[in-house]
Scaffold this active site. Structure first.
Site, PDB file in Angstrom:
ATOM      1  N   LYS A 105       0.814  -1.221   0.000  1.00  0.00           N
ATOM      2  CA  LYS A 105       0.000   0.000   0.000  1.00  0.00           C
ATOM      3  C   LYS A 105       0.846   1.270   0.000  1.00  0.00           C
ATOM      4  CE  LYS A 105      -4.130  -1.955   0.108  1.00  0.00           C
ATOM      5  NZ  LYS A 105      -5.114  -1.755  -0.960  1.00  0.00           N
ATOM      6  N   GLU A 127     -10.075   5.808   2.826  1.00  0.00           N
ATOM      7  CA  GLU A 127     -10.864   4.673   3.268  1.00  0.00           C
ATOM      8  C   GLU A 127      -9.895   3.529   3.543  1.00  0.00           C
ATOM      9  OE1 GLU A 127      -9.964   5.198   0.276  1.00  0.00           O
ATOM     10  OE2 GLU A 127      -9.511   3.213  -0.527  1.00  0.00           O
ATOM     11  N   SER A 394       1.653  -9.552  -0.975  1.00  0.00           N
ATOM     12  CA  SER A 394       1.363  -8.121  -0.898  1.00  0.00           C
ATOM     13  C   SER A 394       1.497  -7.540   0.502  1.00  0.00           C
ATOM     14  CB  SER A 394      -0.049  -7.856  -1.430  1.00  0.00           C
ATOM     15  OG  SER A 394      -0.977  -8.666  -0.731  1.00  0.00           O
TER      16      SER A 394
HETATM   17  C1  LIG Z   1      -1.782  -6.967   2.188  1.00  0.00           C
HETATM   18  C2  LIG Z   1      -2.905  -6.626   1.287  1.00  0.00           C
HETATM   19  N1  LIG Z   1      -3.017  -7.235   0.108  1.00  0.00           N
HETATM   20  C3  LIG Z   1      -4.021  -6.975  -0.741  1.00  0.00           C
HETATM   21  C4  LIG Z   1      -5.008  -6.067  -0.432  1.00  0.00           C
HETATM   22  C5  LIG Z   1      -6.118  -5.847  -1.404  1.00  0.00           C
HETATM   23  O1  LIG Z   1      -6.059  -4.618  -2.056  1.00  0.00           O
HETATM   24  P1  LIG Z   1      -5.625  -4.529  -3.571  1.00  0.00           P
HETATM   25  O2  LIG Z   1      -6.434  -5.498  -4.329  1.00  0.00           O
HETATM   26  O3  LIG Z   1      -5.908  -3.127  -3.935  1.00  0.00           O
HETATM   27  O4  LIG Z   1      -4.189  -4.835  -3.653  1.00  0.00           O
HETATM   28  C6  LIG Z   1      -4.948  -5.391   0.794  1.00  0.00           C
HETATM   29  C7  LIG Z   1      -5.976  -4.409   1.148  1.00  0.00           C
HETATM   30  O5  LIG Z   1      -6.128  -3.961   2.238  1.00  0.00           O
HETATM   31  C8  LIG Z   1      -3.869  -5.680   1.671  1.00  0.00           C
HETATM   32  O6  LIG Z   1      -3.772  -5.082   2.859  1.00  0.00           O
END
Ligand SMILES: Cc1ncc(COP(=O)(O)O)c(C=O)c1O
Lengths: 412, 270
Positions: A105, A127, A394
């Site tokens: 993020k 948000e 992620s």
């Molecule tokens: C670690 C992590 N991965 C994935 C996501 C999903 O968001 P996005 O699809 O925008 O990557 C989030 C959302 O809070 C997250 O915290």
């Protein structure tokens, strides 16, 4: 002020990477479906973003923060034990969980906060679902001394307590939203209401590749650093591109970030993993592409979970970050043109993958990317040993240990 | 001439502005909201705005959010809202009806089918909160064909040059969102309105309705004089909500709203 977006025609006219068009559309998806009050702000943002892009000083400043504050580049890790356990394709992890604040993020937040500063904004609203975007936003607001208000669904406040506390420590005001099911969609509504009421000094820092144009494009651009690095790293490690890239989808920002630099590399399969919740056909899912249909919400046209009358349905996922009934418009387009595939993974499968990852690699993944891993665990064994999968890890899972403990029947 | 044109022309002759009350369809149930709708013209409504309940009313404050939720619980759908207008038209063929809502239910119904059915039912105009000029081509041609006005919204943030762009092909009337904010929260001052209206009138000859944040008879009077109409929404819904028991209508519900409407109408006519 102009009335049309000033996005330049791309030099890559045969490229899948040239979207969106002047209206902010990817095929039929995207656009700017907001109240008139906000339209002038979107044009202003669009202009500011184009100016930033064209300014070498902006790139330099962003690179500086990405390197010394965020901690980029993030490593590409060959998950040897997991690969052996699965007995098929080689599995690599893109280690976005090692970024400052523990997820991808911050890549986007870092870019947008520099844009907001260029625009002279002094207050930030955002948000958040899992709280990762909220924490990232509160972090840069602390860094730059900006006022920060985070909207978070009341349900999410409850299941992501550590992140709520983090945001408080960072000096942000966290406003729980009780409307609807008290999750990400409701937080998004409330953040938009705040923005429209405070347009003069406030910047809306959107956390994923959704919302009105230019947000989906801008967030994608800032997250594309993930895919750009993967391309370099995998070429160095393996001398070629991966066969498959897998990423979990909430709004789709970590997936878009790792997919986008590969869109024109036809040999690379791109797989987005949506949260299937209790199962794709259980009625309790967050799988917008698999179980939704196109509609308009939160400023853009995209696949949405909705009833036959066009009322938006509540999403369900064990993972707060995936608990959203929509998906970024570029994903909807990539799905319709067949360039990317979208599959579902259930709560239980994600929980299992969460444990496998922790046990085999010593990495506690966020429940979000555990969904991606669960799909990797399905396909890797069916692939040849010389094939390569890259999973976008992620975020890290510290924030999720309470949820996982609860589901495993452990009292903390 | 359309019902909207006819009504504004008549009021101009009378030398006063219009009062436009708002009700949310099916709030708290179909029968009560139809009863209220039918009684509104006699209580002083010159035009009527019917809110179409949506699950995610991101431009609305808590009062209308709650009303939308009650409407949805009571089974509101776009089809049912049109049925309500048809029922209203059985007894009133003059009071203009404008639907106000969000795009997705219309998109889901089908833009062409919706415009046709709405006009057939007796709807005169539609206000789609999250459909700015730049996206209006989705409905424009269908609405024109059906003889339905798409009411353009303008806001304090709309620049002078943009006013011309937004209002170039506008029909019916113009809706001025008088505050930067959501429904039922702040109010614009008379001074704010005095400053804003000439800017808008430069760009259009259409009547200008002022909405968002008008709750008292005094405010309604001011707005209807500086502009051509005053829209009152949250204040009426608050009154109605106060009469409900466990979310259900009571015998006080319709009379209470009508009483307030009469006071507003008296101020606008004074
Ligand atoms: C670690 C992590 N991965 C994935 C996501 C999903 O968001 P996005 O699809 O925008 O990557 C989030 C959302 O809070 C997250 O915290």
């Amino acid at each position: 002020m102009t009335n049309t977006s000033s996005s330049q025609p791309s030099p890559l006219s045969n490229s899948l990477r040239s979207g969106p068009d002047d209206r902010g559309r990817f095929g039929i998806f995207g656009g700017r479906f907001v109240a008139e009050t906000l339209m002038p702000l979107l044009f202003e943002l669009d202009e500011a973003y184009r100016a930033a892009q064209a300014d070498p000083a902006f790139r330099e400043e962003l690179d500086y923060y990405l390197k010394d504050y965020v901690g980029r580049p993030s490593p590409l890790w060959f998950a040897r034990h997991l690969t052996e356990e699965l007995g098929g394709a080689k599995v690599y992890f893109k280690r976005e969980e090692l970024n400052h604040t523990g997820s991808h993020k911050l890549n986007n937040v870092m870019g947008q906060i520099l844009v907001a500063r260029r625009m002279g904004k002094t207050r930030i609203v955002a948000e958040t679902g899992a709280g990762q975007h909220g924490v990232a936003t509160a972090t840069v607001c602390a860094l730059f001394g900006l006022k920060c208000t985070i909207y978070m669904g009341a349900t999410d406040v409850e299941r992501q307590k550590p992140n709520v506390f983090r945001m408080h420590l960072l000096g942000a005001e966290v406003k729980p939203v009780t409307a609807g099911a008290g999750t990400l969609k409701d937080a998004m509504n409330e953040a938009m209401r705040d923005w429209v009421a405070n347009v003069a000094d406030t910047y809306f820092l959107v956390g994923t590749v959704a919302g009105p144009h230019p947000y989906p494009e801008m967030v994608r651009d800032f997250q594309s650093v993930i895919g750009v690095e993967v391309k370099e790293q995998i070429t160095q490690a393996e001398g070629r591109l991966p066969d498959v890239i897998v990423a979990a989808i909430g709004g789709g920002s970590n997936a878009m970030g790792i997919f986008h630099p590969f869109l024109d590399d036809a040999s690379v399969r791109l797989i987005g993993v949506e949260a299937a919740g209790h199962g794709l056909d259980s009625g309790k899912t967050a799988a917008s592409i698999s179980r939704g249909r196109p509609g308009v919400l939160h400023g853009n046209r995209t696949y949405l979970l909705q009833d036959k009358h066009g009322q938006i349905e509540e999403a369900h996922s064990i993972s707060a970050g995936l608990d959203y009934p929509g998906i970024g418009p570029e994903h909807s387009w990539l799905n319709d043109i067949g360039r990317a595939e979208y599959v579902g993974v259930t709560d239980d499968e994600a929980l299992e993958a969460f444990q496998v990852c922790t046990r085999t690699e010593g990495i506690i993944p966020a429940l979000e990317c555990a969904h991606g891993l669960a799909h990797v665990m399905k396909i890797a064994p069916t692939m040849a040993k010389n094939q390569i999968i890259v999973l976008n890890v992620s975020g890290r899972g510290d924030k999720d240990i309470f949820t996982v403990a609860h589901h495993l029947g452990v009292k903390l | 001439m359309s019902r909207i044109q006819t009504r504004f022309a008549a009021l101009k002759k009378e030398g006063r502005g219009a009062l436009i009350p708002y009700l949310q369809a099916c709030d708290p149930d179909y029968d009560t909201s139809l009863e209220l709708l039918r009684a509104m013209p006699a209580a002083g409504a010159d035009l009527i705005e019917i809110g179409v309940p949506f699950s995610d009313p991101s431009a609305d404050g808590p009062t209308i959010q709650a009303a939308a939720l009650r409407g949805l619980k009571a089974g509101a759908t776009l089809g049912l809202v049109l049925q309500m207008v048809r029922a209203f038209r059985e007894t009133d063929n003059e009071t203009p009806i404008v639907l106000m809502g969000y795009l997705n239910p219309i998109d889901s119904y089908g833009p062409a089918e919706f415009c046709f059915d709405a006009a057939q039912a007796g709807v005169d105009g539609i206000i789609v909160v999250d459909m700015p000029t730049e996206e209006a081509d989705l409905l424009d041609a269908h609405a024109r064909e059906a003889g339905l006005d798409i009411i353009s919204l303008v806001a304090p943030t709309t620049s002078n040059s943009r006013l011309f762009h937004v209002l170039r092909d506008a029909t019916g009337f113009v809706y001025y969102v008088s505050i930067t904010g959501i429904t039922g929260t702040n109010s614009a001052s008379a001074a704010d309105l005095e400053k804003a209206l000439p800017r808008i009138r430069e760009a259009t000859d259409l009547p200008v309705a002022i909405g968002f944040g008008i709750s008292t008879p005094e405010q309604a009077r001011t707005a209807s004089r500086i502009g051509d109409a005053a829209v009152v929404a949250s204040a009426l819904i608050k009154t109605m909500a106060g009469t409900l028991e466990d979310g259900h209508a009571t015998e006080r519900t319709v009379p209470a709203v009508l009483l307030q409407l009469e006071a507003l109408a008296a101020a606008v006519r004074a």
